[in-house]
Scaffold this motif. Structure first.
Motif, short mmCIF file in Angstrom:
data_model
loop_
_atom_site.label_atom_id
_atom_site.label_comp_id
_atom_site.label_asym_id
_atom_site.label_seq_id
_atom_site.Cartn_x
_atom_site.Cartn_y
_atom_site.Cartn_z
N PRO A 119 14.90 14.07 119.77
CA PRO A 119 14.49 13.39 118.38
C PRO A 119 15.60 12.38 118.06
O PRO A 119 16.28 12.35 118.34
CB PRO A 119 14.31 14.93 118.16
N GLY A 120 14.93 10.69 117.81
CA GLY A 120 15.56 9.88 117.31
C GLY A 120 16.39 9.04 118.62
O GLY A 120 16.69 7.63 118.11
N GLU A 121 16.36 9.34 119.58
CA GLU A 121 17.22 8.75 120.55
C GLU A 121 15.47 7.58 121.35
O GLU A 121 14.28 7.76 120.92
CB GLU A 121 16.59 9.73 122.40
N ARG A 122 16.51 6.24 121.38
CA ARG A 122 15.46 5.24 121.46
C ARG A 122 15.24 4.75 123.20
O ARG A 122 14.77 3.48 123.43
CB ARG A 122 16.16 3.91 120.93
N TYR A 123 15.54 5.52 124.16
CA TYR A 123 15.83 5.30 125.31
C TYR A 123 15.17 6.90 126.39
O TYR A 123 15.92 7.94 125.42
CB TYR A 123 16.89 4.54 125.84
N ASP A 124 15.15 6.60 127.40
CA ASP A 124 14.87 7.47 128.24
C ASP A 124 16.42 7.86 129.29
O ASP A 124 16.30 7.11 129.90
CB ASP A 124 13.64 7.42 129.15
N ARG A 125 17.04 8.93 129.00
CA ARG A 125 18.08 9.51 130.07
C ARG A 125 17.64 10.36 131.00
O ARG A 125 17.06 10.46 131.10
CB ARG A 125 18.26 10.19 128.61
#
Length: 417
Positions: free
Chosen positions: A396-402
């Motif tokens: 949630p809230g992250e801007r990229y796919d780790r």
């Protein structure tokens, strides 16, 4: 004024649509050969852990000692551009010149061998995990070629099992990849939406399975026990040739000629689809550059025209036969096309390879570009294949796919359900 607003909105929509397009690897021109990736314990699958060193090399056969430059872009799981700015995923600079290259030594085919290591003086560190595209271009800014690679973090554990198919119609041909993701230290919120997986057979990103979601959860484990959805055709063991000794024939090379360059004629291959499975050790489509007489394989290995000959008598219709393998990133192009020879009643190809050990197979290509890998070689559940499972997560809230973990499996330990 209204027309101007409509035009501006339309232009913005078109630009946004173009920007969101999936990243596509650009095939190199004829004079670029033998592109190699190395990272960690991987040879050709461009996969490294965060903080590890990535090595990329290639040969330019035009003899011009051209300058090449590179840039690195970050992408989401589906290979659309991510929202990260350059300084968020790179420490240092890209769009700089490759400084390290050597010219060939004692070879009939002159070439320059280019070598790029990341991190380096300019590109000091890749700071984020995820999907990346590295693009190489010339002095005029023209793209020469591009290749995908993946950077991962080691946060979750992935246990991989290879099973025979439950479907009786495919039980003799398919291998099913089942796995479990264990995340004791990272809480995976809403995993059916936020966790994505990539299942790769034999380092071939182009045939990867991408649409699996966890079926259920046990404690900190996400369980994937699919059958049909996670099934790969077992295929057959790859064919191979070894021309590390350039002047001599062997059990794969029946004749050697010297014209402008050395030419190696391989023994004829046959249709294996209706024959019993036979174990034949391979390196799962990969290749290794080597010259038995050289001290520096990179610049002393010779380029050789390798002639393949396939005896195949089934009608093709409007389809084509091609030679296929990781030697060119599993790409179908004019250099892989098998031409029919009426005199020998066989399909033939002549392609330039750098000396070494190569795996290859024959595939049938339809006019729409779809590939049937098994029509010539056959498909068997016993075939030895390697599988890699990568786990992506966007919290949630992250801007990229780790990329938070990976697992490995081999069909040498295949079991029934």
């Amino acid at each position: 004024m209204f027309k101007l607003m409509v035009s501006s909105i339309l232009l913005f929509s078109i630009s946004a649509s173009l920007f969101a397009q999936e990243a596509i690897e650009i095939t190199p021109p004829e004079y670029i050969k033998t592109i190699q990736f190395r990272g960690g314990n991987q040879n050709q699958l461009p996969l490294i852990k965060l903080g590890e060193r990535l090595q990329i090399s290639f040969d330019a056969l035009n003899g011009n000692e051209d300058d090449f430059y590179y840039k690195i872009d970050h992408f989401n799981f589906d290979w659309t551009p991510s929202d990260l700015s350059k300084n968020e995923y790179l420490d240092g600079f890209d769009e700089v010149r490759i400084e390290t290259y050597e010219n060939s030594l004692n070879t009939l085919q002159i070439f320059s061998h280019y070598y790029l290591t990341i991190p380096n003086r300019e590109t000091r560190r890749i700071k984020k995990s995820g999907n990346y595209l590295i693009t190489f271009f010339d002095d005029d800014g023209n793209i020469v070629f591009s290749r995908k690679f993946i950077v991962l973090e080691n946060i979750v554990g992935v246990a991989v099992d290879i099973k025979r198919a439950r479907d009786l119609r495919r039980i003799k041909t398919d291998q099913v990849v089942q796995f479990a993701i264990n995340s004791p230290s990272l809480l995976l919120i809403n995993p059916k939406r936020n966790v994505k997986t990539l299942v790769i057979q034999n380092s071939n990103l182009k045939t990867a399975i991408t649409n699996l979601v966890p079926q259920y959860t046990i404690g900190t484990e996400l369980i994937y026990r699919y059958d049909k959805e996670a099934a790969f055709s077992g295929g057959n063991e790859f064919l191979n040739f070894d021309n590390k000794e350039i002047r001599g024939s062997n059990n794969t090379i029946r004749r050697v000629e010297l014209n402008d360059l050395y030419e190696h004629y391989l023994f004829s291959d046959i249709d294996r689809s209706d024959r019993p499975y036979t174990y034949n050790p391979d390196i799962n489509g990969d290749f290794v550059v080597r010259n038995i007489d050289a001290q520096n394989q990179a610049i002393e290995a010779e380029y050789v025209f390798v002639h393949t000959n396939l005896l195949y008598y089934e009608p093709l219709g409007d389809k084509e036969l091609h030679i296929y393998g990781n030697f060119n990133n599993y790409t179908i192009d004019g250099t892989t096309y098998m031409r029919y020879n009426e005199t020998t009643d066989s399909y033939q190809n002549s392609r330039l390879f750098k000396q070494g050990f190569y795996n290859y197979k024959y595939v049938l290509v339809d006019r729409d570009g779809s590939i049937d890998e098994n029509v010539v070689g056959g498909e068997f559940w016993e075939t030895e294949n390697n599988y890699t499972v990568l786990v992506y997560y966007r919290g949630p809230g992250e801007r990229y796919d780790r990329v938070i973990g990976q697992g490995q499996g081999s069909s040498t330990r295949i079991t029934n359900y």
